[in-house]
Motif scaffolding. Structure first.
Motif, PDB file in Angstrom:
ATOM      1  N   ILE A  26       0.920  -1.099  -0.053  1.00 45.91           N
ATOM      2  CA  ILE A  26       0.070  -0.186  -0.018  1.00 45.91           C
ATOM      3  C   ILE A  26       0.759   1.224   0.054  1.00 45.91           C
ATOM      4  N   GLN A  48      -1.849  -1.186  -3.878  1.00 47.82           N
ATOM      5  CA  GLN A  48      -2.786  -0.007  -3.435  1.00 47.82           C
ATOM      6  C   GLN A  48      -2.134   1.140  -3.874  1.00 47.82           C
ATOM      7  N   ASN A  50      -3.184   4.939  -2.581  1.00 46.50           N
ATOM      8  CA  ASN A  50      -4.403   5.663  -1.882  1.00 46.50           C
ATOM      9  C   ASN A  50      -4.095   7.091  -2.228  1.00 46.50           C
ATOM     10  N   TYR A  70      -5.024  -0.771  -7.497  1.00 41.91           N
ATOM     11  CA  TYR A  70      -5.923  -0.280  -7.253  1.00 41.91           C
ATOM     12  C   TYR A  70      -5.372   1.315  -6.892  1.00 41.91           C
ATOM     13  N   TYR A  72      -6.976   4.697  -5.904  1.00 43.80           N
ATOM     14  CA  TYR A  72      -7.963   5.340  -5.569  1.00 43.80           C
ATOM     15  C   TYR A  72      -8.068   6.863  -5.635  1.00 43.80           C
TER      16      TYR A  72
END
Length: 185
Positions: A26, A48, A50, A70, A72
């Protein structure tokens, strides 16, 4: 899962010579690699992002894959060059994704990817085919397609969206090429 809690990952105008493989991680803060050169393989798997991911005008000399990535916040690949194949397999673009003016010199993959907001591929150059099979676009009106459709491979569900876009621009020949390629594939 690894968490990267540094204030900022910033490698502006850098040349990265080693292979990079990051899995199950992350990135909490801004991921910032504008104008960087990655000479070897780049692989992000189950990662991820973020916050904002900035890969503006990055040069990827070898394969670059974002598998189950991912994003975001928004992600910028504007003006990037994928010298060999680049893949975004099963990737979530939760916010805007900018691939405008990006060069894909080899195969490009986006299968099973989800674009929940703007997906900007305007002026993107595909020297080989680009695979959008099973990709989902939440808002067709926020999808800015490449100027030439001849190398697009896509899911049956998306053909109408692509064709409507090119017809709206009065690029009827491009819409015909899309349909022909779809029927051949």
């Amino acid at each position: 899962m690894k968490r990267f809690l540094v204030d900022r990952v910033n490698e502006n105008l850098s040349i990265i010579k080693s292979d990079i493989s990051i899995k199950k991680s992350i990135f909490e803060n801004k991921f910032d690699f504008p104008k960087s050169i990655f000479r070897n393989k780049l692989n992000f798997s189950n990662v991820q992002f973020n916050n904002f991911a900035n890969l503006y005008r990055v040069y990827l000399n070898n394969t670059a894959y974002f598998t189950q990535a991912y994003f975001y916040n928004y992600v910028v690949f504007t003006g990037a060059t994928f010298n060999t194949s680049g893949g975004f397999l099963d990737t979530l673009f939760y916010n805007s994704a900018y691939f405008n003016y990006t060069n894909f010199n080899d195969l490009a993959y986006f299968p099973f990817s989800v674009f929940n907001n703007t997906a900007d591929f305007s002026m993107a150059n595909f020297n080989n085919s680009v695979n959008f099979r099973k990709a989902l676009f939440a808002y067709a009106e926020d999808f800015r397609k490449p100027e030439t459709p001849g190398k697009l491979i896509f899911y049956e569900k998306n053909i109408r969206m692509f064709m409507e876009y090119y017809n709206h621009l009065e690029k009827f020949g491009d819409a015909d090429v899309l349909y022909y390629n779809y029927r051949q594939g």
